[in-house]
Design an enzyme around this catalytic site. Structure first.
Site: not given
Length: 482
Positions: A159, A360
């Site tokens: 992430d 992201d």
């Protein structure tokens, strides 16, 4: 009956008229051919059957031809062991979109807080709400790494929106959710050690987690996600093995003793953000703060996560990373425009600068300022007018019914970034497919133009995305996985 005599003047006029008509018809055909050529040049031809998920894993041809690389798989696809052993818990499309909304709300809230006064001192790692979270939006893509001596393989979510790396640890003093790999046992590793309470290393946790560390015989970390899922445990150091040639001693990570939330089988998370505790920062001496990934074209294919300068292709186009806020883990980008079918949309530059944007890896659907989204949706509908529309979902409102088609022509979409860099979105990055009767444009609007935009992982599919953190730049190359 008398013979009709055609005068030379009439014949010349008639021949001239025929010539003009032929020229006009030829010009018309040429214009139609040119228009058709332009349409094909600026559109994707997509086979409708390719939109459906496959139950067979088809690894990408370029999967791991790079050193210091890990295989990336979609957690819910057939290339993932998590999928094969936990098919009953694969989320529905509606659940995926709800998870995504929860993540986006969390990002917006986190950035709002980081741009204002700090709340770090008002929350501590031993007093997180003990709620059983139902969603974690960041759980799309996983890699496998080794931890400890001897090393134990763990499947972790990666992430770019998180900083700290953590995994569940025995004896699970609070609670552990179900994971595929055996839960890591610190007592069985010869290289594990806890971080002391009053060390500067312990105090550095606050910037990475947003939560003040506590002391319970050793340093205690806490990390909480937007859906109230969390991990609490000892902050420790251990040997991390990425590949046989990439082994790092004294890697700082969270050894979770109380972990709650629907992480769906993964053992924890790798933080690839910008904080000094993130994996890129801790390995910067070897990798110089450079990593890249390619997200697979579908859940049934594979990609890679690579560290260091692996010889980025000459086709990589770099843009300058921007700072979203001084205390943010996120990677800021400057979007300047969007094109649909070769047509640059008329969107004022101020629309994109009002809220800024980030890239992201954990957000599924790209979020745009409402003004920009309205222009994108309107032009897309205009160029897709030959296809019947389908009912909108709560999040996605530009949807189509392709049940009567074997193939469809879809306008290409490109994003433009600072410096005039154009990044074409792959055909696989345009739609979110709920069913063939509801194929939706994979973009959504924020509530306000001042909310931060997010370049999500659907639009990143098959792109090689290169993060040169030390150099302050971000690169894109098409066809990154194959």
């Amino acid at each position: 009956m008398g013979t009709t005599i055609i005068s030379p003047t009439f014949l010349s006029a008639y021949l001239l008229l025929c010539l003009v008509c032929c020229l006009k018809e030829g010009y018309g055909l040429e214009r139609r051919a040119t228009a058709e050529s332009h349409h094909l040049e600026h559109s994707h031809t997509i086979q409708v059957t390719s939109l459906l998920p496959s139950s067979i894993c088809s690894p990408a041809t370029k999967e791991l031809n790079k050193k210091s690389s890990l295989r990336v798989v979609h957690k819910h696809g057939p290339c993932s062991q998590l999928h094969r052993q936990d098919k009953a818990n694969i989320p529905t499309d509606a659940e995926i979109l709800r998870q995504d909304e929860a993540r986006v709300k969390s990002i917006h809230l986190k950035l709002a807080r980081s741009s204002g006064s700090s709340n770090v001192d008002q929350i501590d790692a031993t007093n997180l709400p003990a709620k059983d979270g139902s969603v974690v939006g960041s759980g799309n893509y996983v890699v496998t790494v080794g931890l400890g001596t001897p090393k134990k393989d763990l499947t972790l979510i990666f992430d770019t929106g998180s900083d700290i790396t953590w995994t569940q640890c025995q004896p699970c003093a609070g609670s552990c959710y179900q994971q595929l790999d055996p839960v890591f046992a610190p007592s069985q590793s010869s290289t594990y050690s806890n971080i002391s309470c009053n060390s500067t290393t312990c105090n550095s946790l606050a910037s990475a987690t947003g939560i003040k560390p506590r002391c319970s015989s050793a340093c205690v970390y806490g990390i909480q996600y937007g859906d109230m899922s969390f991990s609490i445990g000892f902050f420790a150091k251990e040997t991390l093995t990425l590949t046989s040639a990439d082994v790092f001693k004294d890697f700082l990570f969270g050894c979770g003793q109380n972990n709650q939330g629907l992480f769906r089988g993964a053992a924890g998370l790798i933080g690839l953000g910008r904080d000094k505790l993130s994996l890129p920062s801790q390995t910067a001496l070897k990798y110089k703060g450079v990593f890249s990934y390619c997200l697979p074209s579908s859940a049934s294919s594979t990609g890679f996560l690579s560290f260091g300068d692996t010889g980025a292709s000459k086709s990589v186009k770099f843009i300058t990373l921007s700072i979203v806020s001084q205390r943010s883990a996120f990677y800021g980008i400057d979007i300047t425009g969007i094109s649909v079918g070769g047509q640059k949309l008329s969107i004022a530059a101020s629309v994109f600068t009002a809220g800024g944007a980030i890239i992201d890896s954990g957000t599924v659907i790209t979020r745009l300022p409402p003004t920009a989204y309205a222009a994108l949706s309107s032009e897309f509908k205009k160029q897709m007018s030959q296809y019947p529309m389908a009912p909108a979902s709560k999040l996605l409102d530009t949807c189509y019914n392709f049940t009567k088609y074997s193939s469809v022509n879809v306008p290409k979409i490109s994003f433009f970034f600072s410096g005039g860099v154009e990044v074409p979105i792959a055909a696989e990055g345009i739609f979110f497919v709920r069913s063939i009767s509801q194929v939706c444009l994979a973009f959504a609007r924020n509530n306000n133009d001042t909310d931060i935009g997010i370049f999500g992982n659907t639009q990143q599919k098959t792109l090689q995305v290169v993060y040169d953190v030390a150099g302050g730049r971000l690169g894109f190359a098409t066809g990154g996985c194959t």
